[in-house]
Every structure is written in C-alpha cells, then in structure tokens.
Design a protein around this motif. Sequence first.
Motif, PDB file in Angstrom:
ATOM      1  N   ALA A 413      53.518  10.162  35.644  1.00 38.20           N
ATOM      2  CA  ALA A 413      53.005  10.063  34.620  1.00 38.20           C
ATOM      3  C   ALA A 413      51.930  11.259  34.795  1.00 38.20           C
ATOM      4  CB  ALA A 413      52.869   8.515  33.982  1.00 38.20           C
ATOM      5  N   GLY A 414      51.372  11.643  33.951  1.00 37.20           N
ATOM      6  CA  GLY A 414      50.411  12.677  33.407  1.00 37.20           C
ATOM      7  C   GLY A 414      50.787  13.825  34.187  1.00 37.20           C
ATOM      8  N   ASP A 438      55.121  13.273  30.735  1.00 36.11           N
ATOM      9  CA  ASP A 438      54.588  11.868  29.370  1.00 36.11           C
ATOM     10  C   ASP A 438      54.915  10.175  29.985  1.00 36.11           C
ATOM     11  OD1 ASP A 438      56.629  10.757  28.100  1.00 36.11           O
ATOM     12  OD2 ASP A 438      56.154  12.928  27.155  1.00 36.11           O
ATOM     13  N   GLY A 439      53.950  10.202  29.157  1.00 34.68           N
ATOM     14  CA  GLY A 439      54.370   8.141  29.212  1.00 34.68           C
ATOM     15  C   GLY A 439      55.500   7.636  29.590  1.00 34.68           C
ATOM     16  N   ALA A 443      57.756   6.285  31.810  1.00 35.23           N
ATOM     17  CA  ALA A 443      59.407   4.802  31.489  1.00 35.23           C
ATOM     18  C   ALA A 443      60.425   5.090  31.316  1.00 35.23           C
ATOM     19  CB  ALA A 443      58.231   4.142  30.206  1.00 35.23           C
TER      20      ALA A 443
END
Length: 465
Positions: A413-414, A438-439, A443
Amino acid sequence: MVLLQQLLQARRPRLPLHLPAHGRGRGLAPALARLLRQAPGRWDLPELPEIGGPLEDEGAVAESQRALADLLGAKRCWYGVNGASGLLQAGLLALAQPGERVLLPRNLHRSLLHGCLLGQLEPVLFDLPFDPASGLWLPPSPEHLEAVIRAALAEGPLAALVLVSPSYQGLAGDLAGLVALAHRQGLPVLLDEAHGAHLGLDPRLPAPGLEAGADLVVQSLQKAAGGLAQSAVLLQGAGSDLDPGRIERALLWLQTSSPSALLLGSTEAALLHLRSAQGRQQLRRALDQGLRLRQRLQARGLQLLENQDPLRLSWICAADGINGLEADDWLMQRGVIAELPEPGCLTFCLGLQPPRGLLRQLPAALHQLRRSLGSAERLTFSPPPLPLAASPERPLAEAWRAPAEAVPLEQAAGRLAAEPLCPYPPGIPLLIPGERIDGPRAAWLQEQRRLWPHQIADTVKVLIA
C-alpha cells in the motif's frame, strides 16, 4: 528438435475449442488450405515486384488491399503479419503524438500499453461495469462512457479513444452510440475488433465497427475467421479524415520489412471466404450449432454468459462452485481444450467449423465435470476498487524501466507499481507501471490472494523509493 517433435507428433484432441478459430485446420479458408497443400516453401516469397508488400503502391498485395477495402466499405486497408497486436500499436501511434493522452478501457490488450510506451503516450485507463456472477468486466454504456470522458477531460485534453468490441467472451454493447459520443467530443476511435472479423455477416451478429463509424478498426483473422495465427488487417473507416500517411508511417516503424507472403495470403483468403456464398453458409451453420449447443447446456441447468456472439460460449462455472482454472485442467486431461479459463468462467471458441460430435460430447463432459468438482456453494466476485479514469503518477516508460523490488502484498500500500498486475481476468490490468497501489486496491489484492491462493502471487513488484 524438441519443438519440431512436438509439432510433428501433435494429436488432435477430442474437442479443440480454442484459437486459432480454424479448429486445427478443419475451418481454414479453402484457398488457404489449397495453398498449404503445395510443396512447402513455394509460398515463402520475398517482396518480389509482382507481389509487393502492405506499404507498396504496386503489386498483388496493394491490389488485394484496395479490393478488400472496397468490399468491406473501408477507405483504406492494410494487411499485417504481426497479429492484431502490431496493428493496434500502429493505429494508436497514428492517432496520437508523443506526450499526448489516450483514453483506454481496463480490458485493453497489453499490446496497447506497449504502444503507449513506444509512442511516449500517457495512458488514461477507465473503469468498466462489472458482473459479480462471472467476475467479468462488461461493455460500457454511452452514459458510462460520457462520465468517463468528462472525468478524463477534467485532467487535460485527450488525443484518442480506444474501445474493445466484441470482448474475448463475445460481449458487445452499443458500439454505434459509443463511437458517436466520442466523435461529438472530437475524439477519433481506434476499435480493437480482433474477435469480430465475422460481425455483420449474419442477422444474429452485431454490426461491425466500420458500420458503427469507428475511425480505425483492427481484426485478427485467426480469432473469428479461417486464417492463420498472426494474420490481421487494419481498416480505416470511410468517414475518417485521418491522413493515411500517418498510418503508414506507424506501420513502417512497427511491421517487419520482410512480411510473410503466407500470412498476407492468409489475410486475403480469410476475408474473401467470409464474404463468399460458401463462407456465409459455413458461418450460418456454425451459428446454428452454437445456438443449439447453448440450448442443450441451459436445459442441463448450466448458467451461460448472455453474450452477442453464438460462436463464443462462456460457461459461468462459478455458479456451480467451480474454479474455472481447475475445470480447464479437468477437461484438458479428457481431450476437451477450452480457449480461456478464468476463476469464474470458462470460454470455448467454436470457430467456423465446430468439431464433430460437439453437441453431444461437450454437454456430457460438462455434466460429468459438475458431478466431479461442483458444489452447492456459488462463487461470487467483488469488483476491484478502481477510479473511473486514472493515469499513472510516474510516466509509463520511466516506471517500466526503473529499479524495482518485490514486496509482500501487505506491504504494498502506498507504493508505485513497477509492472502490470493482472489478477483476473487474464490480461486486464488492475495496475500498470507508475500507478500507485492505494489502500483499497492493496486490501482487495490481499482478499483475492486469500480466495485464490494459487492464482495470485503473495508479492508485487514496486518501484524502489
């Protein structure tokens, strides 16, 4: 001589339902089949004056291309020997200049990403409607595309739009409405019609891209006609005002200077056969068989994708609790070879000459497969959390070449992606180089890894910060 031994010893499976669509030779265009019965090598000729090539003004190839353009209702026609892939790239480079932005659907063929890299173009990828029952992206509606174009133009001007129709699974939407919308916005349209060379030749099939008004159309003659692999055609729409010189310049950059006379002949033979009385009759019989097969499978309770091409049959195996890749392996061991396995769907290509015994053998095989692997637990799919339209944060060419490292999914993430990431369906990028993970996407990937541990890696390549 491992490869040659494999080719010499290759046995015909019980049901070859894969590409090329000629069904291991049974559905080859008759003129092409006659050529291949000649002594091998007689047709392996260079660009002799009487033959010429796709970019020559004189010779048999030039004459053939002009005749086919007239027959198909196109302004111009160019044969290709690097498959639809090479012609899609040439079309893209003809429509956009270095540094310009091009609007591409998430179900694009990877060759278009490579085209963006070669042409120094900025890809703007747009999201598509999603079917949770099959895990497939669906064709956009004009209303959806209008929202996409509005969002993309808010970030800057666009040079062109790419559409895919029909899809691998035979899905086609309101193509004329989509093209008309793009033209109202001043956007020329490049249509990936690789799977649709037969469209418009029977009332049960959708209209072709030329009729819908697309500026450039690419067809593969091995995917929906009786041509050999790598034979393809690029068509310029009758209403397109694009300078043909730009197209030919792009073709010069990307196509070989020694085109195969066999593949050029394959393109001509396949296109002509489809439009002959014999070819139309063959297509009609194949469509009849495809529709009867669909009825028989549905009568056995199998859930099939509602598509627009009867020659593409997609069984939604997720409805029976079956993973498509496991189903594909089970069938292959029994001589039934599908074209495209995906977690929720298994797609069969019937071709112009479906295999003998298809109507009896495939329903029996799928019935046995359900009894062996099926369960009452229906599989469903969640759409990946994608923005409506997005560009990579770092230029594609720079990100693809930059130093990278593999990190566990839970640490991604990121970070910026270093390579295309296509969990499923195959070839559709959730991420492209330079896009930020992105998050929500990180996920989602972790959840897919839990659901499909043998299909999604536990690491992802990211740029070194």
